[in-house]
Design an enzyme around this catalytic site. Structure first.
Site, PDB file in Angstrom:
ATOM      1  N   VAL A  86       6.435  -0.558  17.740  1.00 30.73           N
ATOM      2  CA  VAL A  86       6.621  -0.784  16.310  1.00 30.73           C
ATOM      3  C   VAL A  86       6.370   0.464  15.474  1.00 30.73           C
ATOM      4  CG1 VAL A  86       6.286  -3.276  16.355  1.00 30.73           C
ATOM      5  CG2 VAL A  86       4.295  -1.779  16.164  1.00 30.73           C
ATOM      6  N   TYR A 178      -8.624   6.631  12.291  1.00 29.08           N
ATOM      7  CA  TYR A 178      -8.628   5.169  12.263  1.00 29.08           C
ATOM      8  C   TYR A 178      -9.126   4.668  10.914  1.00 29.08           C
ATOM      9  CZ  TYR A 178      -9.709   0.351  13.680  1.00 29.08           C
ATOM     10  OH  TYR A 178      -9.773  -1.010  13.773  1.00 29.08           O
TER      11      TYR A 178
END
Length: 283
Positions: A86, A178
């Site tokens: 994705v 992150y």
């Protein structure tokens, strides 16, 4: 026929009749690690199917997606899966195309994929930074880019993004990419929710805290020298409740936000963290 949600102990009695028959596109449905556990994506698929939804899921590795599919089908849930990266537009377009070919529409999009790699700005390689930007943030954009126009044409829909409390505060690990990308997912959600509110599309974000998922063992390898039990103890001690959360805590939050019970909720941060973001941050 999908099982009633009450037959799934981890659902804790949650039931949303409005989810019955809804078509869900869910990214990151597979998992690695302990096959007896449930990851966030797999648990979310299970709860949604338990409410009668039809889930079309994807994973980078199709065998992981198929493993989740088989577990849920064994309980009577309706799940289809395929492989998809994705972070790539063509893969997302194919994923959406296959879901629509199968079910005719997409009512709910759950952007669940994510990854964490160790690193601070001074030592993280550019490719590691870029990889996390792509997985954690670009994937959300690409899926929304392909699905939201379909929802507009249908007259409405729901998007549930998955972020992390790492995007809200430092949680004891050097994971700057992150943290930055998960913070961006929250703001992506807020801005997008305003843009599409008048078009009948609700967009919210679940913000998990420290969860006891199959990924914990992998995180222990990265951040605790492979000491899984010690890493779990540290994580449990960080949380004011004294324990990590469960993937079904995230799944039930996502199911609520996807349901008509949340029909006036959009642009919200649904924090599921045992109060850690409100604490002094014991590590």
């Amino acid at each position: 026929m999908a099982p009633y949600i009450s037959n799934i102990p981890e659902a804790q009695g949650t039931s949303h009749a409005s989810l019955a028959g809804k078509v869900v596109l869910l990214t990151g449905i597979g998992q690695s690690g302990d096959p007896k556990m449930w990851g966030n994506g797999a648990a979310t698929a299970r709860i949604l199917c338990g409410n009668g939804a039809k889930v079309f899921g994807c994973d980078l590795r199709v065998e992981r997606a198929e493993a989740t599919r088989d577990r849920i089908r064994a309980e009577g849930g309706e799940v289809e899966v395929c492989a998809a990266d994705v972070t790539k537009k063509a893969d997302v377009q194919n994923l959406v195309k296959r879901c629509v070919e199968k079910y005719g529409r997409i009512d709910i999009l759950v952007n669940n994929v994510g990854m964490s790699e160790k690193g601070a700005p001074g030592d993280m390689e550019e490719r590691v930074w870029d990889m996390q930007v792509d997985v954690n943030l670009k994937s959300v954009y690409l899926c929304c880019h392909e699905v939201i126009p379909l929802m507009e044409a249908q007259g409405g829909g729901v998007v549930v993004n998955v972020s992390s409390i790492a995007g809200m505060r430092y949680i004891g690990k050097p994971q700057v990419a992150y943290a930055a990308t998960k913070a961006a997912v929250v703001q992506f959600t807020k801005v997008s929710s305003v843009i599409y509110a008048a078009k009948g599309i609700r967009i919210n974000v679940v913000v998990p805290g420290l969860m006891n998922t199959p990924l914990v063992a992998m995180l222990a390898d990265k951040y605790a020298g492979g000491d899984v039990e010690g890493f779990k103890k540290t994580r449990n001690n960080q949380v004011p409740t004294g324990k990590m959360g469960d993937p079904f805590d995230i799944a039930n939050a996502a199911a609520f936000l996807a349901s008509d019970a949340a029909n006036y909720v959009t642009g919200a941060e649904f924090i599921v963290d045992g109060a850690i973001t409100n604490s002094t941050g014991r590590t």
